[in-house]
Design a protein around this motif. Structure first.
Motif, PDB file in Angstrom:
ATOM      1  N   ILE A  92       0.859  -1.185   0.000  1.00 49.18           N
ATOM      2  CA  ILE A  92       0.000   0.000   0.000  1.00 49.18           C
ATOM      3  C   ILE A  92       0.895   1.235   0.000  1.00 49.18           C
ATOM      4  CG2 ILE A  92      -1.790   1.281   1.227  1.00 49.18           C
ATOM      5  CD1 ILE A  92      -2.581  -1.406   2.566  1.00 49.18           C
ATOM      6  N   GLN A  93       0.768   2.034  -1.045  1.00 46.40           N
ATOM      7  CA  GLN A  93       1.496   3.299  -1.155  1.00 46.40           C
ATOM      8  C   GLN A  93       0.456   4.406  -1.269  1.00 46.40           C
ATOM      9  OE1 GLN A  93       3.717   1.827  -4.730  1.00 46.40           O
ATOM     10  NE2 GLN A  93       5.313   3.065  -3.783  1.00 46.40           N
ATOM     11  N   LEU A  94       0.494   5.343  -0.335  1.00 49.00           N
ATOM     12  CA  LEU A  94      -0.465   6.443  -0.373  1.00 49.00           C
ATOM     13  C   LEU A  94       0.254   7.785  -0.414  1.00 49.00           C
ATOM     14  CD1 LEU A  94      -3.237   5.466   2.211  1.00 49.00           C
ATOM     15  CD2 LEU A  94      -3.036   4.845  -0.190  1.00 49.00           C
ATOM     16  N   ALA A  95      -0.362   8.705  -1.142  1.00 51.35           N
ATOM     17  CA  ALA A  95       0.086  10.091  -1.164  1.00 51.35           C
ATOM     18  C   ALA A  95      -1.142  10.956  -0.911  1.00 51.35           C
ATOM     19  CB  ALA A  95       0.716  10.433  -2.510  1.00 51.35           C
ATOM     20  N   VAL A  96      -0.997  11.947  -0.065  1.00 50.35           N
ATOM     21  CA  VAL A  96      -2.073  12.881   0.225  1.00 50.35           C
ATOM     22  C   VAL A  96      -1.651  14.229  -0.364  1.00 50.35           C
ATOM     23  CG1 VAL A  96      -3.478  13.963   2.020  1.00 50.35           C
ATOM     24  CG2 VAL A  96      -2.631  11.621   2.344  1.00 50.35           C
ATOM     25  N   VAL A  97      -2.339  14.633  -1.416  1.00 47.80           N
ATOM     26  CA  VAL A  97      -2.047  15.904  -2.078  1.00 47.80           C
ATOM     27  C   VAL A  97      -2.966  16.962  -1.478  1.00 47.80           C
ATOM     28  CG1 VAL A  97      -1.969  17.123  -4.286  1.00 47.80           C
ATOM     29  CG2 VAL A  97      -1.349  14.685  -4.177  1.00 47.80           C
ATOM     30  N   VAL A  98      -2.353  17.993  -0.917  1.00 48.45           N
ATOM     31  CA  VAL A  98      -3.099  18.997  -0.149  1.00 48.45           C
ATOM     32  C   VAL A  98      -3.013  20.352  -0.839  1.00 48.45           C
ATOM     33  CG1 VAL A  98      -3.300  20.103   2.113  1.00 48.45           C
ATOM     34  CG2 VAL A  98      -2.553  17.709   1.947  1.00 48.45           C
ATOM     35  N   HIS A  99      -4.159  21.020  -0.908  1.00 49.74           N
ATOM     36  CA  HIS A  99      -4.207  22.353  -1.509  1.00 49.74           C
ATOM     37  C   HIS A  99      -5.349  23.133  -0.894  1.00 49.74           C
ATOM     38  CE1 HIS A  99      -7.547  21.128  -4.290  1.00 49.74           C
ATOM     39  NE2 HIS A  99      -6.992  19.938  -4.101  1.00 49.74           N
ATOM     40  N   GLY A 100      -5.514  24.358  -1.357  1.00 55.76           N
ATOM     41  CA  GLY A 100      -6.609  25.191  -0.869  1.00 55.76           C
ATOM     42  C   GLY A 100      -6.501  25.486   0.612  1.00 55.76           C
ATOM     43  N   ARG A 101      -7.653  25.557   1.255  1.00 50.67           N
ATOM     44  CA  ARG A 101      -7.708  25.936   2.671  1.00 50.67           C
ATOM     45  C   ARG A 101      -7.139  24.878   3.604  1.00 50.67           C
ATOM     46  NH1 ARG A 101     -13.516  26.868   3.147  1.00 50.67           N
ATOM     47  NH2 ARG A 101     -13.053  26.709   5.338  1.00 50.67           N
ATOM     48  N   ALA A 102      -6.931  23.660   3.126  1.00 48.51           N
ATOM     49  CA  ALA A 102      -6.340  22.610   3.972  1.00 48.51           C
ATOM     50  C   ALA A 102      -4.839  22.806   4.162  1.00 48.51           C
ATOM     51  CB  ALA A 102      -6.611  21.231   3.377  1.00 48.51           C
ATOM     52  N   THR A 103      -4.254  23.749   3.457  1.00 50.41           N
ATOM     53  CA  THR A 103      -2.817  24.017   3.527  1.00 50.41           C
ATOM     54  C   THR A 103      -2.318  24.161   4.957  1.00 50.41           C
ATOM     55  OG1 THR A 103      -2.804  25.046   1.341  1.00 50.41           O
ATOM     56  CG2 THR A 103      -1.036  25.688   2.838  1.00 50.41           C
ATOM     57  N   LEU A 104      -3.040  24.925   5.768  1.00 52.43           N
ATOM     58  CA  LEU A 104      -2.582  25.195   7.135  1.00 52.43           C
ATOM     59  C   LEU A 104      -2.555  23.942   8.007  1.00 52.43           C
ATOM     60  CD1 LEU A 104      -4.276  28.658   7.783  1.00 52.43           C
ATOM     61  CD2 LEU A 104      -1.918  28.166   7.076  1.00 52.43           C
ATOM     62  N   ASP A 105      -3.277  22.892   7.609  1.00 50.84           N
ATOM     63  CA  ASP A 105      -3.279  21.653   8.390  1.00 50.84           C
ATOM     64  C   ASP A 105      -1.953  20.906   8.290  1.00 50.84           C
ATOM     65  OD1 ASP A 105      -5.868  22.158   9.221  1.00 50.84           O
ATOM     66  OD2 ASP A 105      -6.777  20.917   7.661  1.00 50.84           O
ATOM     67  N   LEU A 106      -1.061  21.351   7.404  1.00 51.98           N
ATOM     68  CA  LEU A 106       0.259  20.723   7.261  1.00 51.98           C
ATOM     69  C   LEU A 106       1.359  21.520   7.955  1.00 51.98           C
ATOM     70  CD1 LEU A 106       0.212  19.560   3.530  1.00 51.98           C
ATOM     71  CD2 LEU A 106      -0.170  18.187   5.585  1.00 51.98           C
ATOM     72  N   THR A 107       0.981  22.540   8.695  1.00 52.18           N
ATOM     73  CA  THR A 107       1.978  23.404   9.325  1.00 52.18           C
ATOM     74  C   THR A 107       2.171  23.061  10.804  1.00 52.18           C
ATOM     75  OG1 THR A 107       0.392  25.112   9.988  1.00 52.18           O
ATOM     76  CG2 THR A 107       1.352  25.295   7.761  1.00 52.18           C
ATOM     77  N   THR A 108       3.231  23.623  11.344  1.00 53.47           N
ATOM     78  CA  THR A 108       3.556  23.408  12.755  1.00 53.47           C
ATOM     79  C   THR A 108       2.859  24.430  13.656  1.00 53.47           C
ATOM     80  OG1 THR A 108       5.540  24.772  12.516  1.00 53.47           O
ATOM     81  CG2 THR A 108       5.809  22.388  12.239  1.00 53.47           C
ATOM     82  N   ALA A 120       2.620  10.484  12.422  1.00 57.83           N
ATOM     83  CA  ALA A 120       2.526   9.019  12.481  1.00 57.83           C
ATOM     84  C   ALA A 120       2.399   8.425  11.078  1.00 57.83           C
ATOM     85  CB  ALA A 120       1.343   8.596  13.348  1.00 57.83           C
ATOM     86  N   MET A 121       1.637   9.089  10.223  1.00 61.57           N
ATOM     87  CA  MET A 121       1.452   8.590   8.863  1.00 61.57           C
ATOM     88  C   MET A 121       2.738   8.738   8.045  1.00 61.57           C
ATOM     89  SD  MET A 121      -2.450   9.943   8.253  1.00 61.57           S
ATOM     90  CE  MET A 121      -2.647   9.291   6.589  1.00 61.57           C
ATOM     91  N   LEU A 122       3.439   9.858   8.214  1.00 63.99           N
ATOM     92  CA  LEU A 122       4.722  10.035   7.543  1.00 63.99           C
ATOM     93  C   LEU A 122       5.700   8.935   7.962  1.00 63.99           C
ATOM     94  CD1 LEU A 122       5.093  13.920   7.838  1.00 63.99           C
ATOM     95  CD2 LEU A 122       5.050  12.632   5.682  1.00 63.99           C
ATOM     96  N   ALA A 123       5.690   8.592   9.245  1.00 64.67           N
ATOM     97  CA  ALA A 123       6.587   7.547   9.753  1.00 64.67           C
ATOM     98  C   ALA A 123       6.294   6.183   9.127  1.00 64.67           C
ATOM     99  CB  ALA A 123       6.483   7.466  11.279  1.00 64.67           C
ATOM    100  N   LYS A 124       5.069   5.991   8.640  1.00 67.83           N
ATOM    101  CA  LYS A 124       4.678   4.732   7.989  1.00 67.83           C
ATOM    102  C   LYS A 124       4.784   4.828   6.466  1.00 67.83           C
ATOM    103  CE  LYS A 124       3.471   1.913  11.301  1.00 67.83           C
ATOM    104  NZ  LYS A 124       4.003   0.560  11.387  1.00 67.83           N
ATOM    105  N   GLY A 125       5.369   5.908   5.955  1.00 67.70           N
ATOM    106  CA  GLY A 125       5.610   6.018   4.529  1.00 67.70           C
ATOM    107  C   GLY A 125       4.543   6.717   3.714  1.00 67.70           C
ATOM    108  N   VAL A 126       3.508   7.257   4.357  1.00 66.60           N
ATOM    109  CA  VAL A 126       2.504   8.018   3.625  1.00 66.60           C
ATOM    110  C   VAL A 126       3.130   9.357   3.241  1.00 66.60           C
ATOM    111  CG1 VAL A 126       0.230   9.130   3.738  1.00 66.60           C
ATOM    112  CG2 VAL A 126       0.599   6.915   4.855  1.00 66.60           C
ATOM    113  N   ARG A 127       2.999   9.718   1.983  1.00 64.71           N
ATOM    114  CA  ARG A 127       3.532  10.991   1.511  1.00 64.71           C
ATOM    115  C   ARG A 127       2.468  12.079   1.654  1.00 64.71           C
ATOM    116  NH1 ARG A 127       5.619  10.192  -4.441  1.00 64.71           N
ATOM    117  NH2 ARG A 127       6.315  12.327  -4.104  1.00 64.71           N
TER     118      ARG A 127
END
Length: 172
Positions: A92-108, A120-127
């Motif tokens: 299983i290889q997954l990539a989550v492509v994020v854009h629009g208003r969800a952008t801030l959900d990828l920030t610190t 946790a998902m990055l640690a399991k190889g999800v991009r």
């Protein structure tokens, strides 16, 4: 006619109030124990033993205040339910492509409830791939991102490259 009836039932289930849904069969795991709930499906078609998934999720809807991003959690659910159904995790290889208003959900940023799940998902190889155009529009710099999040020229570019690598787009 049968298809129309099925579509009507599906529409009713999707709009039913949460109190009318029975979520008692749903559980997390086996990969992510704190998120990604799924239910077993008795009598469903078995997955072929050779099943292999390369899936891109497209997420533009942001998390509600204080909650995890539901689009990100859908990717975790995909992994949990397929591993529970017998698909080896390494298929299983997954990539989550994020854009629009969800952008801030990828920030610190302070109070980002999605951050522990993303890590946790990055640690399991999800991009996790952020649209550079959305980053620019939201004033987000590479240094603002959770470590491991990729920054691409655009979401359109990311999807095109993923398709060239054999990924299909999940419509959820």
């Amino acid at each position: 006619m049968k298809r129309i009836a099925l579509m009507a039932v599906a529409g009713l289930l999707m709009t039913a109030p949460a109190s009318a849904q029975d979520m008692s069969a749903f559980a997390t795991g086996p990969v992510f124990e704190d998120f990604g709930p799924h239910a077993p499906v008795d009598g469903g078609e078995p997955l072929p033993s050779f099943s292999r998934f390369a899936i891109a999720f497209d997420v533009a809807t942001p998390a509600e205040t204080g909650a995890r991003n539901r689009g990100f959690e859908s990717a975790a659910r995909f992994i949990n339910m397929h591993v529970a159904a017998g698909v080896p995790e390494d298929r299983i290889q997954l990539a989550v492509v994020v854009h629009g208003r969800a952008t801030l959900d990828l920030t610190t940023r302070e109070g980002n409830a999605s951050r522990p799940m993303i890590e946790a998902m990055l640690a399991k190889g999800v991009r996790f791939i952020l649209c550079g155009q959305s980053a620019a529009a939201n004033g987000v710099k590479k240094a603002d991102l959770i470590e491991g999040v990729e920054l691409h020229l655009s979401a359109m570019t990311a999807h095109a490259l993923l398709q060239q690598d054999g990924y299909t787009v999940n419509p959820f």
